[in-house]
Design a protein around this motif. Structure first.
Motif, PDB file in Angstrom:
ATOM      1  N   LEU A 137       1.630   2.845  -2.669  1.00  0.00           N
ATOM      2  CA  LEU A 137       1.155   3.743  -3.731  1.00  0.00           C
ATOM      3  C   LEU A 137      -0.006   4.548  -3.180  1.00  0.00           C
ATOM      4  O   LEU A 137      -0.733   4.076  -2.320  1.00  0.00           O
ATOM      5  N   PHE A 138      -0.199   5.767  -3.694  1.00  0.00           N
ATOM      6  CA  PHE A 138      -1.343   6.563  -3.261  1.00  0.00           C
ATOM      7  C   PHE A 138      -2.584   6.031  -3.955  1.00  0.00           C
ATOM      8  O   PHE A 138      -2.672   6.066  -5.185  1.00  0.00           O
ATOM      9  N   PRO A 139      -3.560   5.550  -3.186  1.00  0.00           N
ATOM     10  CA  PRO A 139      -4.731   4.921  -3.818  1.00  0.00           C
ATOM     11  C   PRO A 139      -5.577   5.895  -4.624  1.00  0.00           C
ATOM     12  O   PRO A 139      -6.375   5.470  -5.448  1.00  0.00           O
ATOM     13  N   TRP A 140      -5.395   7.209  -4.368  1.00  0.00           N
ATOM     14  CA  TRP A 140      -6.218   8.193  -5.078  1.00  0.00           C
ATOM     15  C   TRP A 140      -5.592   8.616  -6.400  1.00  0.00           C
ATOM     16  O   TRP A 140      -6.101   9.485  -7.079  1.00  0.00           O
TER      17      TRP A 140
ATOM     18  N   TYR B 227      -5.959  -0.142  -6.295  1.00  0.00           N
ATOM     19  CA  TYR B 227      -6.766  -1.243  -5.749  1.00  0.00           C
ATOM     20  C   TYR B 227      -7.120  -2.267  -6.824  1.00  0.00           C
ATOM     21  O   TYR B 227      -7.543  -3.368  -6.519  1.00  0.00           O
TER      22      TYR B 227
ATOM     23  N   ASN C 216       0.809  -1.224   0.000  1.00  0.00           N
ATOM     24  CA  ASN C 216       0.000   0.000   0.000  1.00  0.00           C
ATOM     25  C   ASN C 216       0.837   1.267   0.000  1.00  0.00           C
ATOM     26  O   ASN C 216       0.418   2.278   0.516  1.00  0.00           O
TER      27      ASN C 216
ATOM     28  N   TYR D  66      -6.278   2.178 -11.088  1.00  0.00           N
ATOM     29  CA  TYR D  66      -6.016   2.612  -9.712  1.00  0.00           C
ATOM     30  C   TYR D  66      -5.361   1.458  -8.954  1.00  0.00           C
ATOM     31  O   TYR D  66      -5.593   0.287  -9.275  1.00  0.00           O
TER      32      TYR D  66
ATOM     33  N   ALA E 108       5.858   7.684   2.396  1.00  0.00           N
ATOM     34  CA  ALA E 108       6.015   7.748   0.935  1.00  0.00           C
ATOM     35  C   ALA E 108       5.988   9.206   0.488  1.00  0.00           C
ATOM     36  O   ALA E 108       6.738   9.607  -0.403  1.00  0.00           O
TER      37      ALA E 108
ATOM     38  N   TYR F 115       3.630  12.104 -10.154  1.00  0.00           N
ATOM     39  CA  TYR F 115       3.522  13.068  -9.052  1.00  0.00           C
ATOM     40  C   TYR F 115       4.878  13.462  -8.473  1.00  0.00           C
ATOM     41  O   TYR F 115       5.198  14.667  -8.387  1.00  0.00           O
TER      42      TYR F 115
ATOM     43  N   LYS G 142     -14.262   5.341  -6.421  1.00  0.00           N
ATOM     44  CA  LYS G 142     -13.410   5.192  -7.596  1.00  0.00           C
ATOM     45  C   LYS G 142     -12.023   4.690  -7.183  1.00  0.00           C
ATOM     46  O   LYS G 142     -11.382   3.944  -7.916  1.00  0.00           O
ATOM     47  N   TRP G 143     -11.568   5.113  -6.023  1.00  0.00           N
ATOM     48  CA  TRP G 143     -10.225   4.758  -5.578  1.00  0.00           C
ATOM     49  C   TRP G 143     -10.190   3.454  -4.785  1.00  0.00           C
ATOM     50  O   TRP G 143      -9.122   3.057  -4.290  1.00  0.00           O
ATOM     51  N   GLY G 144     -11.354   2.832  -4.592  1.00  0.00           N
ATOM     52  CA  GLY G 144     -11.394   1.592  -3.802  1.00  0.00           C
ATOM     53  C   GLY G 144     -11.037   1.835  -2.353  1.00  0.00           C
ATOM     54  O   GLY G 144     -10.432   0.990  -1.703  1.00  0.00           O
ATOM     55  N   MET G 145     -11.412   3.026  -1.824  1.00  0.00           N
ATOM     56  CA  MET G 145     -11.029   3.369  -0.445  1.00  0.00           C
ATOM     57  C   MET G 145     -12.191   3.306   0.533  1.00  0.00           C
ATOM     58  O   MET G 145     -12.092   3.825   1.632  1.00  0.00           O
TER      59      MET G 145
ATOM     60  N   THR H  13     -14.658   9.781  -5.756  1.00  0.00           N
ATOM     61  CA  THR H  13     -13.452   9.752  -4.923  1.00  0.00           C
ATOM     62  C   THR H  13     -13.292   8.364  -4.321  1.00  0.00           C
ATOM     63  O   THR H  13     -12.792   7.464  -4.979  1.00  0.00           O
TER      64      THR H  13
ATOM     65  N   PRO I 187      -6.079  13.833   0.756  1.00  0.00           N
ATOM     66  CA  PRO I 187      -6.646  12.757  -0.059  1.00  0.00           C
ATOM     67  C   PRO I 187      -6.759  11.435   0.695  1.00  0.00           C
ATOM     68  O   PRO I 187      -7.738  10.707   0.518  1.00  0.00           O
TER      69      PRO I 187
ATOM     70  N   ILE J 127       9.238  11.581  -1.146  1.00  0.00           N
ATOM     71  CA  ILE J 127       9.319  12.303  -2.415  1.00  0.00           C
ATOM     72  C   ILE J 127       9.350  13.815  -2.185  1.00  0.00           C
ATOM     73  O   ILE J 127       9.068  14.591  -3.077  1.00  0.00           O
TER      74      ILE J 127
ATOM     75  N   ILE K 242       2.475   4.670   6.191  1.00  0.00           N
ATOM     76  CA  ILE K 242       3.241   4.440   4.961  1.00  0.00           C
ATOM     77  C   ILE K 242       2.988   5.522   3.915  1.00  0.00           C
ATOM     78  O   ILE K 242       3.904   5.910   3.180  1.00  0.00           O
ATOM     79  N   TYR K 243       1.736   6.068   3.868  1.00  0.00           N
ATOM     80  CA  TYR K 243       1.482   7.148   2.913  1.00  0.00           C
ATOM     81  C   TYR K 243       2.282   8.386   3.303  1.00  0.00           C
ATOM     82  O   TYR K 243       2.796   9.107   2.450  1.00  0.00           O
TER      83      TYR K 243
END
Lengths: 253, 269, 324
Positions: A89-92, A136, A87, A134, B165, A101, B264-267, B261, B183, B169, B161-162
Motif C-alpha cells: 500500500l502507498f504509505p502516503w 502504518y 508494504n 494510514y 504497485a 487512487y 503523518k505517514w509513519g515514513m 507528510t 511521494p 495500476i 514494490i511501490y
C-alpha cells in the motif's frame, strides 16, 4: 473449454546474470477459464512467482500471455497483483485513498462514485471504520485486506495473488482464507493464487496445479471437494497426500 | 497517536535552560571586564545588544531600516529557493525518465556540490554581470545540488514494490514519477529541503558580505557595514535577527511540512 | 533534570576556563603582536620583519630581547577587533578604518604613517567623461567595500566637485580588487575605483579611461596605510613603543634608500616580477609623516562615515607623530 480468460502459450523466461543463465520457465502452456480459482503449488525456485510476474507484465518473456485472446506484455489494470509484502500500500495515502487512487486513474472522476466503490470494497474485507487510517497504523493482516479490497474495487479481469498470506501468523491466515472464500462466493472473480501451503490450496482452489523447476506442470486437476473444506472432509487426506507427493517428487527422487 | 506530555515538554525545557545558561554566561563575560577595558566594544552586554536590535529597525544604516535589508535579502532568497528547488525537481525527475540524463546529472551533482558558491563569484559576474541576479544564482547553487542529491538518493531508495504497485495500476513515465517516486521519496526530499534551506541562507549572507550591491542592499551587506564601522552591538543584534528568521523558517515552515507528510505517514527514516 | 543541570554547569565551567586561559595568555612584556594586511602598500613591514628592525631597536635601547609576532589579517575591521580584545598591540590598516577605530574607542591611536598609494576611478565607457556623467545613471561602480577608503575617496571627490557626497552610493557594488578589475574588463560594471597595483594595470589598458576627480582628490602623497598602537602599549611600555616607532621608521628609510633590495624582497609576496615591483614601489610614497589624516577624518565626520568629527589631529595620533 469455453470462456478461456487467460491463455499462456510457450511462456519462456530466461534470467541472465554474472553467474550465467537460468531457464526459470520452459515453454509453459496454460489455459484459465473465467471464474476459476486456480491455486499454484510449487517448491521454492520452481518459477511460480516468475510465472505470475510474467502474467502481470512485470517481466519480459518469450512466448505469449493472452487475456481474452489479446496479447499482454505490459502491466495493466485488467490484471491486478496482490503481493506477499505488507508494504504494497502507498504509505502516503489513507486506506480509502489507496483504494480510490487506482479507480481515479482508470477514469472514475465522480467523488460520490469513488466513495461508493471504496466503501463497498472496504465493507467486503470488513474494514469499515478504518477508511481514514494510514497503512502504518494497520496490522499486517489488515494491510493485506486493504490490498485485496483495492484489487476487488478495480474489478479486474483477473486477480493475481502471490502468497498473500504467507507472512501472516497462523490465526490471521486462517481468518483471511475464510474471508477470501466468502468474498469469492459473492464476487465470482477469476484468481490465480500462488502458495506453498497444501492446506491453503485445497481450502481455496477450484483447480490446483503443482509446478516443478522450469515451470513444469506435474499436477493439474479440478478441486472437487465441497466448500468449505476442512481436514475432516472426505477425500481431504487422499488429496493432501497426492499433492504432497507431487510437490516433493523431485526432492525425494 | 498523541505523545506523552513529558516527551514534548522535556526537549523544550532543555532548550530553554540551555539558552538561559548561555545568556547568563554571555552577560557575565560582558559585565565582568574579563576581556579588558574595551570589552564593551567587542563583547557588548545583552542590554546594549537589545538596544542595538531596536536601533537596527528604527535607525538602520544609510537611511534605511534593517527591514529594507531583510526585505531585499528575503526577496532574493525566495527567488533563488523556488528556482533551485524547482530545477532540482525537474532535473532529478528527468533522470528517472532518461537513463542517459541520469548518468550526466548524477555526475554534475557530484561535482557541483563540492564547489563553494563564493569561489564562483568572479565567473558568475563575468557571465551574468553585476546584478542582484548573481545573488539569486548563488542561492540556486547552494540549494540545487544538495536538494538534487537527496531527491536522487530518495528515488534510488524507493522500494521496488511501490514502483510495481504503481505500474500495476497503470502508472508510467511522468505519472509514475509524480504518483509514486515523489511521494515515496518524501523523507529524503524533506531532509534535502532542510539542508538546502540552511545552505541557501548561509550562502546568501556570505555572498552579500563579499558582493554587496548598494542599490539592492541585503542583510549580509548590513552585517559587513556594522563590522566595518565597529558597531559590534548592531552586528550581534543582526546575527540574532538571522537566527530568528532561521528558527521561524524551521518551526514555521519546515517542521509543519515534516509533520504533515513523513511523520503523518509513519515514513520517518 | 538533575543530570541536565549538572551538564549545563559543566558546560559553563568549561567555557569559562577556556576564556580565562585565553585572556591570561595575552600581553607579555617581552613580546609584541602586530597585524598587517596584504600588498605593496605594506612593503616596509616585510623589510622590518625580514631584518628584525623592531627587535634590533628594542635591544639597542634596553639590552633585552624582544619577540615580534606578525600576523596577516584580511581587513581593518578584524584588526580593530583584535586590538580591542588585547590580542594585538599594534596593527596596520587603511586610514579609514583607523579613524573609525579611534573615534569608536577601540583604544588605539595612529603612531606612524606607512605609505601613500595611487588611487583612481577607471571606466570602460568612453561616453563617461566625468563624475557628473555618472550621477543619476544606472552605471555601476565596483569598489572594495561600502565605507572603505575607496568609498570615502569617491565621496570626497564628489563633494569637491560640488556634488552631494553620497550621490553615487546606490551605484556602488562591493567587490574585491581583482574581482572588480575582471568585472570592469569584461564589461560587467562600467567603473572601478581601485588602488595600486590594480590601478597601474588598468591605466595601461587602452580601452579604459580614467575619471581624474578621484586621483586629484587624494594623491599618492596622501596617507593611505597607517600604523596604530594600543594606548596601553604607549602608556605602559614606552620602551617597546619607542622601539616600534624606530623599527618602522628604519624600515621606511630602507625602502626609500634601497628600492631595488626592497623590490627583490617583496616581489615574491606580491606576485609581481622584480621589475614591476620596483616600478610600483617608485609610484608609491613611503613616509612616517601623515598627510591629510585630519582633513579626511573631518570629511568622514561631516558626511556620516563616522559618528563625530575629531576636532584636532591630537585626537587621532600620538605625540611626536609628524604631519597632518
Amino acid at each position: 473449454m469455453s470462456d478461456i480468460l487467460l491463455e499462456l502459450k510457450g511462456l519462456t523466461k530466461i534470467f541472465t546474470d554474472d553467474a550465467g543463465t537460468a531457464e526459470v520457465l520452459r515453454s509453459v502452456d496454460l489455459k484459465v477459464p473465467e471464474k476459476e480459482f486456480l491455486c499454484i503449488l510449487g517448491p521454492s525456485g520452481c518459477g511460480k512467482t516468475t510465472l505470475l510476474r510474467c502474467i502481470a507484465g512485470f517481466e519480459t518473456f518469450t512466448g505469449s500471455v493472452l487475456i481474452d485472446g489479446q496479447p499482454r506484455t505490459q502491466p495493466g489494470t485488467d490484471r491486478i497483483m496482490v503481493f506477499q509484502d505488507f508494504n504494497q500500500l502507498f504509505p502516503w495515502k489513507t486506506v480509502e485513498k489507496n483504494i480510490q487512487y487506482p479507480l481515479r486513474l482508470s477514469g472514475i472522476k465522480d467523488k460520490a462514485e469513488l466513495k461508493r466503490r471504496s466503501d463497498e470494497a472496504i465493507a467486503k474485507v470488513q474494514l469499515t471504520g478504518w477508511e481514514h487510517y494510514y497503512p502504518y497504523q494497520l496490522s499486517g493482516g489488515m494491510k493485506q485486506r486493504v490490498a485485496i479490497a483495492k484489487a476487488l474495487a478495480l474489478k479486474p479481469r483477473i486477480i493475481l495473488m502471490d502468497e498473500p498470506f504467507a507472512a501472516l501468523d497462523a490465526m490471521t491466515r486462517r481468518d483471511l482464507q475464510k474471508e477470501m472464500l466468502r468474498i469469492l462466493g459473492e464476487e465470482e472473480s477469476t484468481v490465480i493464487f500462488i502458495t506453498h501451503n497444501i492446506q491453503e490450496a485445497i481450502f481455496l482452489g477450484t483447480r490446483i496445479l503443482v509446478l516443478q523447476p522450469g515451470g513444469e506442470i506435474v499436477y493439474d486437476e479440478p478441486n472437487t471437494l465441497p466448500k468449505p473444506v476442512t481436514p475432516a472432509s472426505d477425500e481431504y487426506g487422499r488429496l493432501w497426500g497426492t499433492l504432497n507427493a507431487a510437490l516433493y517428487s523431485r526432492s525425494q527422487g | 497517536m498523541k505523545k506523552k506530555k513529558s516527551e514534548t515538554l522535556y526537549p523544550l525545557i532543555v532548550k530553554i535552560v540551555f539558552v538561559a545558561a548561555l545568556l547568563v554566561l554571555w552577560e557575565y563575560v560582558a559585565k565582568s571586564g574579563l576581556l579588558g577595558e574595551h570589552s564593551a566594544l567587542i563583547f557588548p552586554s545583552l542590554e546594549t545588544i537589545g538596544a542595538a536590535f531596536i536601533r537596527n529597525f528604527k535607525v538602520g544604516f544609510a537611511g534605511s531600516s534593517l527591514w529594507i535589508y531583510i526585505g531585499n535579502s528575503m526577496k532574493l532568497l525566495l527567488e533563488g529557493l523556488l528556482l533551485g528547488i524547482g530545477l532540482a525537481f525537474v532535473f532529478s525527475g528527468l533522470s528517472i525518465i532518461s537513463r542517459t540524463f541520469s548518468i550526466i546529472y548524477n555526475f554534475v551533482v557530484s561535482i557541483c556540490d563540492l564547489l563553494p558558491g563564493v569561489a564562483l563569484l568572479p565567473v558568475v559576474i563575468i557571465i551574468f554581470g553585476v546584478k542582484p541576479g548573481v545573488i539569486v544564482f548563488l542561492v540556486v547553487h547552494a540549494v540545487i545540488w544538495p536538494m538534487s542529491r537527496n531527491i536522487l538518493d530518495g528515488f534510488l531508495a524507493v522500494p521496488q514494490i511501490y514502483v510495481e504497485a504503481g505500474r500495476n495500476i497503470g502508472l508510467k513515465g511522468f505519472r509514475l514519477l509524480t504518483g509514486v517516486y515523489l511521494p515515496a521519496a518524501t523523507s529524503y526530499i524533506v531532509s534535502g529541503l532542510k539542508v538546502g534551506w540552511a545552505r541557501a541562507w548561509r550562502g546568501l549572507i556570505s555572498a552579500e558580505m563579499i558582493f554587496g550591491i548598494a542599490s539592492c542592499p541585503g542583510i549580509g551587506l548590513y552585517i559587513n557595514q556594522m563590522r566595518t564601522n565597529m558597531n559590534n552591538a548592531e552586528m550581534y543584534a543582526t546575527l540574532i535577527v538571522i537566527v530568528i528568521i532561521g528558527v521561524v523558517v524551521q518551526y514555521g515552515i519546515l517542521s509543519p511540512i515534516e509533520n504533515n507528510t513523513v511523520k503523518k505517514w509513519g515514513m520517518t527514516r | 533534570m538533575k543530570k541536565t543541570l549538572k551538564l549545563m554547569s559543566a558546560l559553563c565551567l568549561g567555557t569559562g576556563i577556556l576564556l580565562g586561559s585565553a585572556i591570561g595568555a595575552a600581553a607579555d612584556d617581552a613580546s609584541i603582536n602586530i597585524a598587517y594586511q596584504y600588498g605593496l602598500a605594506y612593503a616596509p613591514l616585510i623589510v622590518a620583519q625580514d631584518q628584525g628592525l623592531i627587535e634590533a631597536a628594542y635591544e639597542e635601547a634596553t639590552g633585552d630581547t624582544l619577540t615580534v609576532t606578525w600576523t596577516q589579517m584580511s581587513s581593518g575591521a578584524d584588526i580593530n577587533t583584535a586590538i580591542a580584545s588585547g590580542d594585538l598591540q599594534a596593527g596596520f590598516m587603511g586610514v579609514g578604518p583607523a579613524v573609525t577605530g579611534v573615534v569608536k574607542g577601540v583604544g588605539y591611536k595612529i603612531f606612524t604613517n606607512l605609505s601613500g598609494q595611487s588611487h583612481g576611478l577607471m571606466t570602460n565607457d568612453e561616453n563617461i567623461k566625468s563624475l557628473g556623467d555618472l550621477i543619476g545613471s544606472s552605471n555601476q561602480i565596483a569598489l572594495v567595500n561600502i565605507g572603505s577608503i575607496q568609498h570615502i575617496l569617491l565621496a570626497k571627490a564628489l563633494s569637491e566637485n560640488g556634488f552631494d557626497a553620497h550621490a553615487l552610493d546606490a551605484n556602488i557594488v562591493a567587490m574585491k580588487h581583482p574581482d572588480g578589475m575582471t568585472a570592469l574588463q569584461t564589461g560587467a560594471v562600467s567603473c572601478h575605483l581601485t588602488s595600486s597595483p590594480y590601478i597601474f594595470t588598468e591605466r595601461e589598458q587602452d580601452d579604459l579611461t580614467e575619471l581624474t576627480e578621484v586621483s586629484e582628490a587624494w594623491t599618492s602623497e596622501d596617507s593611505f596605510i597607517v600604523g596604530v598602537a594600543s594606548e596601553k602599549l604607549h602608556d605602559e611600555n614606552p620602551d617597546l613603543y619607542a622601539a616600534l616607532c624606530a623599527g618602522i621608521s628604519a624600515a621606511i628609510d630602507f625602502v626609500n634608500a634601497s628600492p631595488e633590495d626592497t623590490a627583490a624582497l617583496t616581489c615574491e609576496y606580491d606576485g609581481n616580477s622584480a621589475e614591476d615591483e620596483l616600478e610600483y614601489l617608485g609610484l608609491g610614497t613611503y613616509s612616517a609623516a601623515t598627510s591629510g589624516v585630519l582633513e579626511l577624518a573631518q570629511f568622514m565626520g561631516e558626511n556620516g562615515f563616522i559618528d563625530a568629527a575629531p576636532a584636532s589631529i591630537d585626537e587621532l595620533v600620538f605625540d611626536g607623530v609628524e604631519g597632518d
